[in-house]
Design a protein around this motif. Structure first.
Motif, PDB file in Angstrom:
ATOM      1  N   PRO A  91      37.375  43.423  46.879  1.00 58.15           N
ATOM      2  CA  PRO A  91      37.772  42.868  48.183  1.00 58.15           C
ATOM      3  C   PRO A  91      36.581  42.540  49.081  1.00 58.15           C
ATOM      4  CG  PRO A  91      39.192  44.708  47.614  1.00 58.15           C
ATOM      5  CD  PRO A  91      38.086  44.683  46.598  1.00 58.15           C
ATOM      6  N   VAL A  92      35.541  43.392  49.068  1.00 54.81           N
ATOM      7  CA  VAL A  92      34.338  43.117  49.855  1.00 54.81           C
ATOM      8  C   VAL A  92      33.645  41.859  49.348  1.00 54.81           C
ATOM      9  CG1 VAL A  92      31.986  43.927  50.330  1.00 54.81           C
ATOM     10  CG2 VAL A  92      33.923  45.477  50.619  1.00 54.81           C
ATOM     11  N   VAL A  93      33.544  41.725  48.032  1.00 58.32           N
ATOM     12  CA  VAL A  93      32.891  40.556  47.432  1.00 58.32           C
ATOM     13  C   VAL A  93      33.631  39.279  47.819  1.00 58.32           C
ATOM     14  CG1 VAL A  93      32.399  39.402  45.245  1.00 58.32           C
ATOM     15  CG2 VAL A  93      31.842  41.813  45.525  1.00 58.32           C
ATOM     16  N   ARG A  94      34.958  39.329  47.831  1.00 57.63           N
ATOM     17  CA  ARG A  94      35.724  38.132  48.208  1.00 57.63           C
ATOM     18  C   ARG A  94      35.417  37.704  49.643  1.00 57.63           C
ATOM     19  NH1 ARG A  94      42.167  36.917  47.193  1.00 57.63           N
ATOM     20  NH2 ARG A  94      42.049  34.705  47.767  1.00 57.63           N
TER      21      ARG A  94
ATOM     22  N   THR B  58      38.254  30.534  43.826  1.00 60.27           N
ATOM     23  CA  THR B  58      38.721  30.149  42.487  1.00 60.27           C
ATOM     24  C   THR B  58      38.817  31.363  41.581  1.00 60.27           C
ATOM     25  OG1 THR B  58      37.707  27.955  42.713  1.00 60.27           O
ATOM     26  CG2 THR B  58      38.231  28.688  40.483  1.00 60.27           C
ATOM     27  N   LEU B  59      37.802  32.233  41.642  1.00 64.01           N
ATOM     28  CA  LEU B  59      37.799  33.413  40.782  1.00 64.01           C
ATOM     29  C   LEU B  59      38.979  34.323  41.090  1.00 64.01           C
ATOM     30  CD1 LEU B  59      36.126  35.060  38.634  1.00 64.01           C
ATOM     31  CD2 LEU B  59      35.228  36.330  40.566  1.00 64.01           C
ATOM     32  N   PHE B  60      39.271  34.532  42.365  1.00 57.75           N
ATOM     33  CA  PHE B  60      40.342  35.451  42.731  1.00 57.75           C
ATOM     34  C   PHE B  60      41.732  34.851  42.486  1.00 57.75           C
ATOM     35  CE2 PHE B  60      37.017  37.907  44.628  1.00 57.75           C
ATOM     36  CZ  PHE B  60      37.516  39.198  44.685  1.00 57.75           C
ATOM     37  N   LYS B  61      41.844  33.540  42.596  1.00 60.31           N
ATOM     38  CA  LYS B  61      43.157  32.913  42.416  1.00 60.31           C
ATOM     39  C   LYS B  61      43.431  32.522  40.964  1.00 60.31           C
ATOM     40  CE  LYS B  61      43.377  31.102  47.140  1.00 60.31           C
ATOM     41  NZ  LYS B  61      43.330  29.885  47.993  1.00 60.31           N
ATOM     42  N   THR B  62      42.426  31.980  40.278  1.00 58.53           N
ATOM     43  CA  THR B  62      42.627  31.513  38.898  1.00 58.53           C
ATOM     44  C   THR B  62      41.431  31.894  38.026  1.00 58.53           C
ATOM     45  OG1 THR B  62      41.719  29.359  39.521  1.00 58.53           O
ATOM     46  CG2 THR B  62      44.143  29.598  39.533  1.00 58.53           C
ATOM     47  N   PRO B  63      41.214  33.178  37.760  1.00 65.56           N
ATOM     48  CA  PRO B  63      40.091  33.580  36.896  1.00 65.56           C
ATOM     49  C   PRO B  63      40.287  33.048  35.479  1.00 65.56           C
ATOM     50  CG  PRO B  63      41.577  35.437  37.282  1.00 65.56           C
ATOM     51  CD  PRO B  63      42.046  34.326  38.169  1.00 65.56           C
TER      52      PRO B  63
ATOM     53  N   HIS C 154      38.164  33.967  32.644  1.00 65.92           N
ATOM     54  CA  HIS C 154      37.824  34.917  31.589  1.00 65.92           C
ATOM     55  C   HIS C 154      38.783  36.111  31.613  1.00 65.92           C
ATOM     56  CE1 HIS C 154      35.391  37.644  29.102  1.00 65.92           C
ATOM     57  NE2 HIS C 154      34.745  36.571  28.702  1.00 65.92           N
ATOM     58  N   GLU C 155      39.104  36.596  30.433  1.00 65.39           N
ATOM     59  CA  GLU C 155      40.027  37.731  30.305  1.00 65.39           C
ATOM     60  C   GLU C 155      39.513  38.975  31.030  1.00 65.39           C
ATOM     61  OE1 GLU C 155      42.019  40.515  26.782  1.00 65.39           O
ATOM     62  OE2 GLU C 155      40.901  38.695  26.268  1.00 65.39           O
ATOM     63  N   TYR C 156      38.193  39.212  30.979  1.00 66.92           N
ATOM     64  CA  TYR C 156      37.629  40.386  31.640  1.00 66.92           C
ATOM     65  C   TYR C 156      37.728  40.268  33.160  1.00 66.92           C
ATOM     66  CZ  TYR C 156      34.277  43.922  33.127  1.00 66.92           C
ATOM     67  OH  TYR C 156      33.686  44.991  33.747  1.00 66.92           O
ATOM     68  N   SER C 157      37.546  39.070  33.688  1.00 71.39           N
ATOM     69  CA  SER C 157      37.699  38.854  35.131  1.00 71.39           C
ATOM     70  C   SER C 157      39.127  39.189  35.561  1.00 71.39           C
ATOM     71  CB  SER C 157      37.375  37.408  35.503  1.00 71.39           C
ATOM     72  OG  SER C 157      36.067  37.063  35.119  1.00 71.39           O
ATOM     73  N   ARG C 158      40.097  38.750  34.777  1.00 69.31           N
ATOM     74  CA  ARG C 158      41.504  39.060  35.084  1.00 69.31           C
ATOM     75  C   ARG C 158      41.752  40.556  35.020  1.00 69.31           C
ATOM     76  NH1 ARG C 158      42.236  34.253  31.957  1.00 69.31           N
ATOM     77  NH2 ARG C 158      42.635  35.470  30.067  1.00 69.31           N
TER      78      ARG C 158
ATOM     79  N   ARG D  48      40.460  42.889  52.982  1.00 75.77           N
ATOM     80  CA  ARG D  48      41.623  42.302  52.336  1.00 75.77           C
ATOM     81  C   ARG D  48      41.253  41.739  50.968  1.00 75.77           C
ATOM     82  NH1 ARG D  48      46.283  42.071  55.647  1.00 75.77           N
ATOM     83  NH2 ARG D  48      47.150  41.394  53.673  1.00 75.77           N
ATOM     84  N   ALA D  49      42.108  41.982  49.983  1.00 73.75           N
ATOM     85  CA  ALA D  49      41.898  41.419  48.654  1.00 73.75           C
ATOM     86  C   ALA D  49      42.752  40.183  48.422  1.00 73.75           C
ATOM     87  CB  ALA D  49      42.231  42.467  47.586  1.00 73.75           C
ATOM     88  N   ASP D  50      43.751  39.957  49.286  1.00 77.34           N
ATOM     89  CA  ASP D  50      44.696  38.870  49.061  1.00 77.34           C
ATOM     90  C   ASP D  50      44.295  37.555  49.711  1.00 77.34           C
ATOM     91  OD1 ASP D  50      45.019  39.963  51.560  1.00 77.34           O
ATOM     92  OD2 ASP D  50      47.200  39.752  51.615  1.00 77.34           O
ATOM     93  N   ARG D  51      43.398  37.596  50.689  1.00 82.82           N
ATOM     94  CA  ARG D  51      42.947  36.363  51.338  1.00 82.82           C
ATOM     95  C   ARG D  51      41.589  36.600  52.000  1.00 82.82           C
ATOM     96  NH1 ARG D  51      47.061  38.277  54.804  1.00 82.82           N
ATOM     97  NH2 ARG D  51      46.368  38.726  56.926  1.00 82.82           N
ATOM     98  N   LYS D  52      40.877  35.487  52.231  1.00 81.63           N
ATOM     99  CA  LYS D  52      39.546  35.574  52.822  1.00 81.63           C
ATOM    100  C   LYS D  52      39.629  35.416  54.330  1.00 81.63           C
ATOM    101  CE  LYS D  52      34.789  34.081  52.097  1.00 81.63           C
ATOM    102  NZ  LYS D  52      33.886  33.454  51.135  1.00 81.63           N
ATOM    103  N   LEU D  53      38.904  36.296  55.047  1.00 83.61           N
ATOM    104  CA  LEU D  53      38.855  36.255  56.502  1.00 83.61           C
ATOM    105  C   LEU D  53      37.418  35.993  56.950  1.00 83.61           C
ATOM    106  CD1 LEU D  53      41.046  39.423  57.201  1.00 83.61           C
ATOM    107  CD2 LEU D  53      41.814  37.043  57.152  1.00 83.61           C
ATOM    108  N   GLU D  54      37.253  35.485  58.156  1.00 76.91           N
ATOM    109  CA  GLU D  54      35.922  35.165  58.665  1.00 76.91           C
ATOM    110  C   GLU D  54      35.090  36.423  58.921  1.00 76.91           C
ATOM    111  OE1 GLU D  54      34.242  32.276  59.041  1.00 76.91           O
ATOM    112  OE2 GLU D  54      35.929  31.467  57.900  1.00 76.91           O
TER     113      GLU D  54
END
Length: 568
Positions: free
Chosen positions: A517-520, A542-547, A549-553, A260-266
């Motif tokens: 998604p794997v990294v998240r 934080t990176l996935f919700k509010t990046p 840097h422009e390149y991160s976005r 999943r890219a939208d939320r983190k799972l255990e």
């Protein structure tokens, strides 16, 4: 509309001393001009076998035992090797899964491209070279003219894959069979390649069979999808129907395993299927086993410290320094990884993330900067006793499970090598017992020790690599794209295994990947790299919700859309 390719009732068998292995049974598939057909399934499902059977490149003793393969109305079965050579490259292009073995290491990239262009077209000499430069630029390789003189080993995994794609396009074919074409590519280059394939499809009525484990790629590029399971097509239909409302239970579980890219799972959702047909093996008790003996000594200090790291590579040699062409692979990089943490490095192919990993592992020497592992300086005093001990505590799992294992060694000797090198046991009997325990613990079974790497699937080979990395009782694992060559179901199993091992052993992990998604799901902190520099370091959420840097976005916006998959 007339079918470009029509496969009917295809059976592929591999006779062995222990009986016949049915790699494909009753497979039927059609591809029309201008259509992209996705072929998905687990490692060993037979999807790559179908692609190889079409162009008669099955490995011996494999053979097509039944069925028909019609290409542009002509039967391909039964043709001579000379006839098939005229079909391959010119009429049907092939993008193989492993770019490392698809390219000749003794020839420059330019020589290989020009040779292919001259054999499949009327272009010669400088015109063929101009076409080679054009192809490299099409697949996203910068400084294409200078790169013609480079050898495959001077390219990153993703760049080698782009060269292989350029080779497949060189003959201007009518059908392309793409076996995991975006396996080693980051999201930005993946988007370029998929856009290129789609554009060629539409402009030239080019047919494409895309074999991939990436459901996101299927969702974004395929018109129709065929799902394979143990050599059979269990479900086929339009991409929206298959991915949005699958009917077969296997398809449902396969889609559920997509990170999943939208939320983190255990944990990653695993396919309800035991990889390779093996039964589960008994895992060792880490608390009482040799492997976990040093677990209590692990603290919460700094595992890895990198300060102002620099490294350049020579692209073009010259006597005068001003005439040399240099590539600044790592440019003033600094970060810290805390013990017990999973620290992610992401960025596009060629950004320097794998180079940083190799610098930390001691495979490269930096031009400048300092690397400390568990408090020991391993860059300026690499041969000191303390630095050697720190190196033992750090092990690496490489990107390619095919080339990172010695094909001439049995699994027993591969896994035992670190134990013997560091003299970690009293006798050979103890070494063999520990190797058996490790192979059980990673889900292969002790009997795997008697076999060779070529007898295993990609996912199983990566388990061998993990067992080997654990054999020196490390405190730090560097995972360089450990699942990029694996399908989504095997990927889930391997990543869950790494999570379990980290919890059991208190491991620190440096996790390099282009799969956001794997990294998240895996990482606590993430660093984004571009052109050898760090753009941003932040907590994963934080990176996935509010990046910042422009390149991160930009990277996050390029993640393949998974809207067709619905809610898992």
């Amino acid at each position: 509309m007339t079918d470009l390719l029509q496969i009917s009732g295809l059976d592929v068998d591999f006779p062995t001393r222990r009986g016949t292995v049915h790699a494909a049974r009753g497979v039927s598939l059609t591809v029309q001009p201008g259509e992209v057909v996705g072929l998905v399934g687990e490692s060993g499902a037979g999807k790559s076998t179908i692609g190889n059977a079409i162009i008669d490149l099955l490995e011996a003793p494999g053979r097509v035992s039944a069925g028909s393969i019609l290409f542009e109305g002509e039967e391909l079965r039964g043709r001579s090797e000379a006839e098939m050579r005229r079909v391959r490259g010119d009429r049907i292009g092939m993008i193989f899964q492993d770019p490392q073995t698809s390219l000749n290491p003794l020839m420059t990239i330019g020589a290989q491209l020009v040779e292919t262009i001259e054999k499949t077209s009327d272009l010669r000499g400088s015109r063929a070279e101009e076409r080679a430069i054009e192809l490299l630029e099409q697949v996203g390789i910068t400084e294409a003219k200078a790169r013609l003189r480079a050898y495959p080993h001077q390219f990153s995994g993703g760049m080698r894959q782009r060269v292989v794609i350029a080779l497949a396009l060189a003959g201007d074919p009518d059908l392309i069979i793409a076996d995991e074409p975006t396996t080693a590519l980051d999201v930005s280059i993946q988007a370029q390649i998929l856009d290129l394939i789609k554009r060629l499809c539409r402009e030239r009525d080019l047919g494409v069979i895309i074999v991939t484990h990436d459901i996101g790629v299927i969702a974004n590029i395929a018109d129709r999808v065929a799902v394979m399971y143990r050599g059979e097509v269990v479900e086929t239909g339009d991409v929206a129907q298959i991915l949005g409302a699958p009917k077969h239970e296997y398809t449902k579980s396969l889609i559920a395993a997509v990170p999943r890219a939208d939320r983190k799972l255990e944990r990653f959702s695993s396919v309800d299927y035991i990889e390779g047909g093996n039964k589960p093996f008994e895992r060792i008790d880490i608390q009482t086993h040799w492997l976990g003996a040093s677990r209590d000594n692990r603290g919460t200090g700094k595992a890895i410290e990198v300060e102002n790291l620099d490294l350049s590579f020579v692209l073009q040699k010259a006597v005068l320094k001003r005439n040399r062409k240099m590539l600044q692979a790592v440019d003033n990089v600094s970060f810290t990884v805390t013990e017990g943490q999973t620290f992610g490095l992401v960025g596009e192919s060629g950004s320097g993330k794998s180079t940083v990993a190799r610098l930390i592992a001691g495979l490269y020497r930096p031009d400048a900067g300092t690397i400390r592992v568990l408090g020991q300086d391993v860059s300026t005093r690499p041969n000191s006793a303390a630095a050697r001990e720190a190196r033992r505590a750090l092990q690496m799992i490489f990107q390619d499970p095919y080339s990172s294992l010695n094909a001439r060694m049995r699994v027993m000797d591969i896994v035992a090598e670190p134990i013997r090198f560091y003299r970690l046991t009293e006798n050979e009997a103890e070494t063999r017992r520990i190797v058996g325990d490790l192979l059980n613990h990673v889900g292969l079974g002790a009997q795997a020790a008697l076999r060779y790497p070529h007898e295993f699937s990609g996912g199983q080979r990566q388990r061998i690599s993990i067992a080997r990395a654990l054999a020196s009782r490390p405190r730090i694992l560097i995972c360089d794209e450990p699942t990029s060559a694996l399908d989504v179901s095997v990927q889930a199993t391997i990543l869950n295994l790494l999570k379990d091992l980290q919890q059991e052993l208190g491991l620190t992990m440096l996790f390099i990947s282009h799969d956001l998604p794997v990294v998240r799901q895996m990482c606590d902190q993430i660093a984004v790299m571009r052109h050898g520099q760090l753009c941003e370091v932040a907590d994963a959420e934080t990176l996935f919700k509010t990046p910042r840097h422009e390149y991160s976005r930009h990277l996050l916006e390029l993640m393949p859309s998974m809207e067709l998959l619905g809610e898992a």
